[in-house]
Every structure is written in structure tokens, then in C-alpha cells.
Write an enzyme that holds these catalytic residues in place. Structure first.
Site, PDB file in Angstrom:
ATOM      1  N   SER A 179       8.054  75.711  29.159  1.00 52.13           N
ATOM      2  CA  SER A 179       6.949  74.977  28.833  1.00 52.13           C
ATOM      3  C   SER A 179       6.883  74.447  27.641  1.00 52.13           C
ATOM      4  CB  SER A 179       5.792  76.115  28.825  1.00 52.13           C
ATOM      5  OG  SER A 179       5.746  77.199  28.065  1.00 52.13           O
ATOM      6  N   LYS A 180       7.307  74.850  26.424  1.00 55.15           N
ATOM      7  CA  LYS A 180       7.439  74.199  25.311  1.00 55.15           C
ATOM      8  C   LYS A 180       8.208  72.906  25.092  1.00 55.15           C
ATOM      9  CE  LYS A 180       4.237  76.576  22.825  1.00 55.15           C
ATOM     10  NZ  LYS A 180       2.946  76.145  22.550  1.00 55.15           N
ATOM     11  N   TYR A 183       8.557  80.673  28.471  1.00 55.12           N
ATOM     12  CA  TYR A 183       7.948  79.926  27.452  1.00 55.12           C
ATOM     13  C   TYR A 183       8.726  78.772  26.834  1.00 55.12           C
ATOM     14  CZ  TYR A 183       6.689  79.977  22.328  1.00 55.12           C
ATOM     15  OH  TYR A 183       6.240  79.608  20.878  1.00 55.12           O
ATOM     16  N   SER A 216       7.552  74.812  19.718  1.00 54.89           N
ATOM     17  CA  SER A 216       8.502  76.087  19.079  1.00 54.89           C
ATOM     18  C   SER A 216       9.786  75.773  18.871  1.00 54.89           C
ATOM     19  CB  SER A 216       8.189  77.282  19.871  1.00 54.89           C
ATOM     20  OG  SER A 216       9.232  78.200  19.678  1.00 54.89           O
TER      21      SER A 216
END
Length: 246
Positions: free
Chosen positions: A159-160, A156, A143
Site C-alpha cells: 500500500s505504501k 503495508y 515508509s
């Protein structure tokens, strides 16, 4: 582009995941579609794709919060004794949108399990097959949030970002085996995952784009198909933004 190739795609029923499966099927690839459950709508979609494109699409149940489920899903694919040409790690969750100071560590760990640890364990279990074949392409769906940072998305984004680091590391490690590893970093895509965002945040993000619209899921699917194909055989270790000119 993918005729006679066999591709493994996780998160196959989400907006981006379904688009990736559609594009792979249109390009004549056989697909293992990994998903948490198979409902009637999914069955109809898979059967229609198979007939329209004369390919095999096999649903495989997986839960990235359950290590036994990960092992069973990987074993099911390996036991078919069919060559694996590509893996798409698309499964993921946004998680709660809140500041780090307000985020429970258990929520961060769960997001990492689904977005990073689960997909990496699954990939590791399939990797020996690709290494023996001395060919393959792995595409991780990341992302732009992992590159730019976004307010209130600590779990998020982190983790990305881990996915990006793994992409760089694995591309180097697997190059001698003719296995390419890349990541796609989409911006705002017109899927249900945007439902967690406030309208104010969506408007603010759209205003930052040169192309003033959301990405279509199929646009991510087409880029993914290219990276899985032999047309991208000199591309590896890249985190490719597809964000409308943010």
C-alpha cells in the site's frame, strides 16, 4: 515558514500526525486536523496549540473505510471557501504482520483502503480547489518499508509502494498547476505503531542504522513542514528517506 497558510492533515492524532500538526502550528499555519474521533485529550491539545501559536486548528471527523465520511469531510473543508495551501496524507495502518501466503485478501484490501484508496479519494475531492488556485503542496507519508521491503508486512509495504507511485505520477500531472507532490519515507519512528513489531525485529532494524536510535516524531514533522513551505518550491516528485542512515 507557513505563516497564513492553510494545511489539511489526516491522521492528526497519531504520533507522526500530531507532530506534523504541532510543527505546522509552530510555523503559524492554520490547520484542518482530520481524525476518527475527538476525545477530551484531543480537545485540550488543540485548544492549547491554538492559544500558544495564535492559529486556527479545526478538527474534522473522517473514516477512510467509509466513502460517505470521506465525501462529507472534504465537503466540510471546501464549503468554508478558504484557500488550501497544503495536504498531508498521513493517515495509515500497519495492518497484520504476516507473510503473504498467510494473509487474508480482505485484510490486504482493508489496509489499501486506509493507506491508499481513501487518502487518494480525499485528495481528489480537494484537488480542484488547489488547481484553481494554481498553487499548493501535497505531502504523502510513505515508509522505507515500501522501498526496501520488510518481512511479514505484505499489505503495508504494497500500500505504501502505491503511495510512492501516486506521488511520482501526480507530481508530473500537477506541475503545470504549480502544485508540488512529494512523499516522506520514515524509518523506525518512536510511536505506538511499533507496538505490533516483535522486540527481535526492532533490534534487528536498529542494528542496521548508522544513527543507533529511533526517529522522533517531530523530526518527521519538521521535514513535512519544510516540504509544505515555499522554501522547497523546486522540490517535487521525490520520495525522501528519513531513516537514520539505514
Amino acid at each position: 515558514m507557513l505563516k497564513n497558510k492553510n494545511i489539511v492533515i489526516t491522521g492528526a492524532t497519531g504520533g507522526i500526525g500530531r507532530a506534523i500538526v504541532n510543527e505546522c502550528a509552530k510555523n503559524h499555519a492554520n490547520v484542518w486536523a482530520l481524525l476518527r474521533k475527538v476525545d477530551d485529550d484531543t480537545k485540550m491539545w488543540i485548544e492549547a496549540l491554538k492559544i500558544q501559536n495564535n492559529v486556527e486548528i479545526k478538527p474534522v471527523i473522517i473514516d477512510f473505510l467509509d466513502r460517505e465520511s470521506i465525501r462529507e469531510a472534504a465537503s466540510k473543508i471546501i464549503e468554508e471557501n478558504i484557500g488550501i495551501d497544503g495536504i498531508v496524507n498521513n493517515a495509515g495502518v500497519v495492518g497484520n504482520i504476516e507473510l503473504f501466503s498467510m494473509t487474508r485478501m480482505d485484510d490486504i484490501k482493508e489496509t489499501f483502503e486506509i493507506n491508499f484508496f481513501g487518502p487518494m479519494e480525499f485528495t481528489q475531492r480537494l484537488l480542484k480547489r488547489l488547481m484553481r488556485q494554481k498553487k499548493g503542496s501535497i505531502v504523502n507519508i510513505s515508509s522505507i518499508a515500501s522501498l526496501d521491503g520488510e518481512p511479514g508486512q505484505f499489505a503495508y509495504v504494497s500500500s505504501k509502494a502505491a503511495i510512492n507511485g501516486a506521488t511520482k505520477k501526480l507530481s508530473n500531472e500537477l506541475a503545470p498547476f504549480n502544485i508540488r507532490v512529494n512523499a516522506i519515507a520514515p524509518g523506525m519512528v518512536d510511536t505506538n505503531m511499533l507496538s505490533n513489531m516483535t522486540e527481535e525485529l526492532k533490534k534487528d532494524m536498529l542494528n542496521k542504522l548508522a544513527i543507533k536510535r529511533l526517529a522522533k516524531p517531530e523530526e518527521i514533522g519538521k521535514l513535512c513542514t519544510f516540504l509544505l513551505s515555499d522554501n522547497s518550491e523546486f522540490i517535487t516528485g521525490q520520495i525522501i528517506r528519513i531513516d537514520g542512515g539505514r
